[in-house]
Design a protein around this motif. Structure first.
Motif, short mmCIF file in Angstrom:
data_model
loop_
_atom_site.label_atom_id
_atom_site.label_comp_id
_atom_site.label_asym_id
_atom_site.label_seq_id
_atom_site.Cartn_x
_atom_site.Cartn_y
_atom_site.Cartn_z
N ASN A 162 -42.65 -64.75 -69.23
CA ASN A 162 -43.13 -65.99 -68.64
C ASN A 162 -42.42 -67.20 -69.23
O ASN A 162 -42.22 -67.29 -70.43
N ASP A 163 -42.07 -68.11 -68.37
CA ASP A 163 -41.43 -69.36 -68.79
C ASP A 163 -42.53 -70.41 -68.97
O ASP A 163 -43.09 -70.90 -68.00
N LEU A 164 -42.84 -70.74 -70.21
CA LEU A 164 -43.91 -71.68 -70.51
C LEU A 164 -43.42 -73.11 -70.66
O LEU A 164 -44.20 -73.99 -71.02
N SER A 165 -42.16 -73.36 -70.37
CA SER A 165 -41.62 -74.71 -70.57
C SER A 165 -42.33 -75.73 -69.68
O SER A 165 -42.66 -76.83 -70.12
N TYR A 166 -42.58 -75.39 -68.42
CA TYR A 166 -43.27 -76.34 -67.55
C TYR A 166 -44.73 -76.49 -67.97
O TYR A 166 -45.29 -77.58 -67.89
N SER A 167 -45.34 -75.43 -68.43
CA SER A 167 -46.72 -75.51 -68.89
C SER A 167 -46.83 -76.49 -70.04
O SER A 167 -47.75 -77.32 -70.09
N ARG A 168 -45.89 -76.45 -70.96
CA ARG A 168 -45.88 -77.39 -72.09
C ARG A 168 -45.64 -78.82 -71.59
O ARG A 168 -46.26 -79.77 -72.08
N GLN A 169 -44.74 -78.97 -70.62
CA GLN A 169 -44.46 -80.29 -70.05
C GLN A 169 -45.70 -80.84 -69.36
O GLN A 169 -46.01 -82.03 -69.48
N LEU A 170 -46.42 -80.00 -68.63
CA LEU A 170 -47.64 -80.42 -67.94
C LEU A 170 -48.67 -80.92 -68.95
O LEU A 170 -49.33 -81.93 -68.73
N LEU A 171 -48.80 -80.22 -70.07
CA LEU A 171 -49.75 -80.66 -71.10
C LEU A 171 -49.32 -81.97 -71.75
O LEU A 171 -50.16 -82.76 -72.17
N ARG A 172 -48.01 -82.20 -71.85
CA ARG A 172 -47.54 -83.47 -72.39
C ARG A 172 -47.84 -84.61 -71.41
O ARG A 172 -48.22 -85.70 -71.82
N GLU A 173 -47.65 -84.35 -70.11
CA GLU A 173 -47.90 -85.37 -69.09
C GLU A 173 -49.40 -85.64 -68.91
O GLU A 173 -49.80 -86.76 -68.60
N HIS A 174 -50.20 -84.59 -69.05
CA HIS A 174 -51.65 -84.69 -68.84
C HIS A 174 -52.38 -84.06 -70.03
O HIS A 174 -52.93 -82.96 -69.92
N PRO A 226 -59.85 -69.26 -49.53
CA PRO A 226 -60.03 -68.67 -50.86
C PRO A 226 -59.37 -69.48 -51.98
O PRO A 226 -59.04 -68.95 -53.03
N PHE A 227 -59.18 -70.79 -51.78
CA PHE A 227 -58.55 -71.65 -52.78
C PHE A 227 -59.44 -71.80 -54.01
O PHE A 227 -60.65 -72.00 -53.90
N ASN A 228 -58.84 -71.73 -55.20
CA ASN A 228 -59.56 -71.86 -56.45
C ASN A 228 -58.70 -72.66 -57.41
O ASN A 228 -57.74 -72.15 -57.98
N LEU A 229 -59.03 -73.93 -57.61
CA LEU A 229 -58.24 -74.82 -58.45
C LEU A 229 -58.20 -74.35 -59.90
O LEU A 229 -57.16 -74.40 -60.55
N ARG A 230 -59.29 -73.87 -60.40
CA ARG A 230 -59.34 -73.41 -61.79
C ARG A 230 -58.39 -72.23 -62.01
O ARG A 230 -57.68 -72.17 -63.01
N LYS A 231 -58.34 -71.33 -61.05
CA LYS A 231 -57.44 -70.19 -61.16
C LYS A 231 -55.98 -70.63 -61.12
O LYS A 231 -55.16 -70.16 -61.91
N VAL A 232 -55.65 -71.55 -60.23
CA VAL A 232 -54.27 -72.04 -60.12
C VAL A 232 -53.85 -72.74 -61.40
O VAL A 232 -52.76 -72.51 -61.93
N GLN A 233 -54.73 -73.57 -61.94
CA GLN A 233 -54.41 -74.27 -63.18
C GLN A 233 -54.19 -73.28 -64.32
O GLN A 233 -53.27 -73.43 -65.11
N THR A 234 -55.00 -72.25 -64.38
CA THR A 234 -54.85 -71.23 -65.43
C THR A 234 -53.53 -70.50 -65.28
O THR A 234 -52.83 -70.27 -66.26
N LEU A 235 -53.17 -70.13 -64.05
CA LEU A 235 -51.90 -69.44 -63.82
C LEU A 235 -50.71 -70.29 -64.24
O LEU A 235 -49.78 -69.81 -64.87
#
Length: 108
Positions: A18-30, A53-62
């Protein structure tokens, strides 16, 4: 014997895959995402979630796990109505987070 349920395999984050670079960037932005308690209020009040079947919490976790496959398509179901933001006990601007994630994942 069949007890009517099964045990799911544990889901661990594969840091090699998994590439977590964007996840880290998202946490820096928000940085407010760090305060999310995963209460599910956003999902419970979601207009799109009641119709699809949309689930925002699931998408954010992914996305935070570095699993971006299908996240953009899932977020396209969001109507950006802002109900999720109104009910968030931590005051997280979920609408802005959806827009940020969609903007970043549009090219992937």
């Amino acid at each position: 014997m069949n007890f009517g349920y099964s045990i799911n395999q544990p889901r661990s984050i594969n840091l090699d895959k998994n590439d977590l670079s964007y996840s880290r960037q998202l946490l820096r932005e928000h940085p407010e995402l760090e305060t999310c308690i995963a209460c599910g209020n956003c999902t419970a009040t979601c207009t799109a979630g009641n119709l699809t079947p949309f689930n925002l919490r699931k998408v954010q976790t992914l996305v935070r796990r570095g699993e971006y496959a299908g996240a953009y398509e899932e977020l396209s179901k969001c109507m950006l109505c802002g109900k999720c933001r109104l009910v968030c006990p931590r005051g997280i601007n979920t609408r802005e987070i959806v827009l940020t994630i969609k903007k970043h994942l549009a090219g992937k």
